[in-house]
Design an enzyme around this catalytic site. Sequence first.
Site, PDB file in Angstrom:
ATOM      1  N   ASN A   6       0.818  -1.213   0.000  1.00 39.67           N
ATOM      2  CA  ASN A   6       0.000   0.000   0.000  1.00 39.67           C
ATOM      3  C   ASN A   6       0.850   1.260   0.000  1.00 39.67           C
ATOM      4  O   ASN A   6       0.530   2.236  -0.681  1.00 39.67           O
ATOM      5  CB  ASN A   6      -0.954  -0.006   1.200  1.00 39.67           C
ATOM      6  CG  ASN A   6      -2.039  -1.037   1.047  1.00 39.67           C
ATOM      7  OD1 ASN A   6      -2.850  -0.962   0.134  1.00 39.67           O
ATOM      8  ND2 ASN A   6      -2.052  -2.023   1.928  1.00 39.67           N
ATOM      9  N   ASP A   7       1.927   1.239   0.775  1.00 44.62           N
ATOM     10  CA  ASP A   7       2.843   2.384   0.761  1.00 44.62           C
ATOM     11  C   ASP A   7       3.397   2.622  -0.640  1.00 44.62           C
ATOM     12  O   ASP A   7       3.425   3.752  -1.136  1.00 44.62           O
ATOM     13  CB  ASP A   7       4.009   2.143   1.727  1.00 44.62           C
ATOM     14  CG  ASP A   7       3.661   2.499   3.160  1.00 44.62           C
ATOM     15  OD1 ASP A   7       3.170   3.616   3.376  1.00 44.62           O
ATOM     16  OD2 ASP A   7       3.889   1.672   4.051  1.00 44.62           O
TER      17      ASP A   7
END
Length: 414
Positions: free
Chosen positions: A178-179
């Site tokens: 997600n980062d």
Amino acid sequence: MNTPDTPSATPNPSPTAQALPLAGLRVIEFTHMVMGPTCGMVLADLGAEVIKVEPLTGDNTRQLLGAGTGFYPLFNRNKKSLALDIKHPRGLEIVLKLLASADVFSENFKSGSMERLGLGYEALSALNPRLIYVSHKGFLPGPYEHRTALDEVVQMMGGLAYMTGRPGDPLRAGSSVNDIMGGMFGAIGVLAALQARHQTGRGQQVQSALFENNIFLVAQHMMQFAISGKAPDPMPNRISPWGIYDVFSVKDGAQIFLAVVSDTQWQIFCQAFGFADLAQDARVASNKQRVLAREWLLPELRSRLAAQPVAEISAVFEREGLPFAPITRPEQLMDDPHLLATGGLAPMTLPDGRATRVPLLPLTLDGERLPLRLDPPRLGEHSQALLTELGYSTAQIAELLAEGVIGQDAAPGP
């Protein structure tokens, strides 16, 4: 001030940088960890001049251990480091001078942090109407935006850990998915805003968020439920759409993923391994039948393949054009023959002076991989050069150093 169709001029760009699509674009980055730095890395790899503004003690990511050890060098390549006390009036003055003619400002701190420093969107837009302001947050504005988010937090609350793990055992994905993707979407938003600026002459605010990125990742399973009316099973328990699509343990305990996803591939597979009886077995003639027969078919295939070495199975699958994958650990990829042959790994010097290789962006432009132009910077490595460019004299820079307003690199070190 820039013309509507021309980004800020990067001083004396190298010939390689000049040929890249974002050459001449100036990005001022207030980021740490992974999400914000990923956005800057993508823009930098595409040719932008990315100036990473760090506190005098450095981005805390420089000091991470364990699974975070690789964060700083990977996501901060192709950038310049300016070490600065932003809370000092003269430090803020330096940043505002940089921003007056910059194209992009990128940040990923808690909501309100930039506003308290005088670097919120409204203030910077008034200073430079052409500025594109990209924020990377845990959540887009809404009921959750006050929460502190991490990649693992949103994986747990966003269904990804449920889908990755076995029933009753939620498991985060084995990367900062997600980062990294959130930073990529931030960069996509910047590119879209740049295109809009060609038409309007004005910048705009772009927002990207971890939670919403995670929802995008599990959207296929949400739609599976919408269409079928059945809750999706976690991936380890899913009903595979293909009969042979699994990991097999073979000789010496080695493992290999094998896939046979069509009726034509099934016949090729059986012929290649001498399984004439299975090729003629009416119970497994079609993929649908093989899916329904997995309970006995997979154990049968595991038994037949168990004594064969991975190398031999791989050679057969490669020769016949069948999908396969030896189970590879990350460190083994440093010597992957395909990555080495195609230029997918670039030589890089770490901030402490050690040499290594680093994966490049997974794309080509006009047949070429995007180059590594700058190693991940040492803390304050470019402070003096950037201030000189802004018009500060040698005496003024020495004064700023003495007052603790800026820092500059003294010796290699993390």
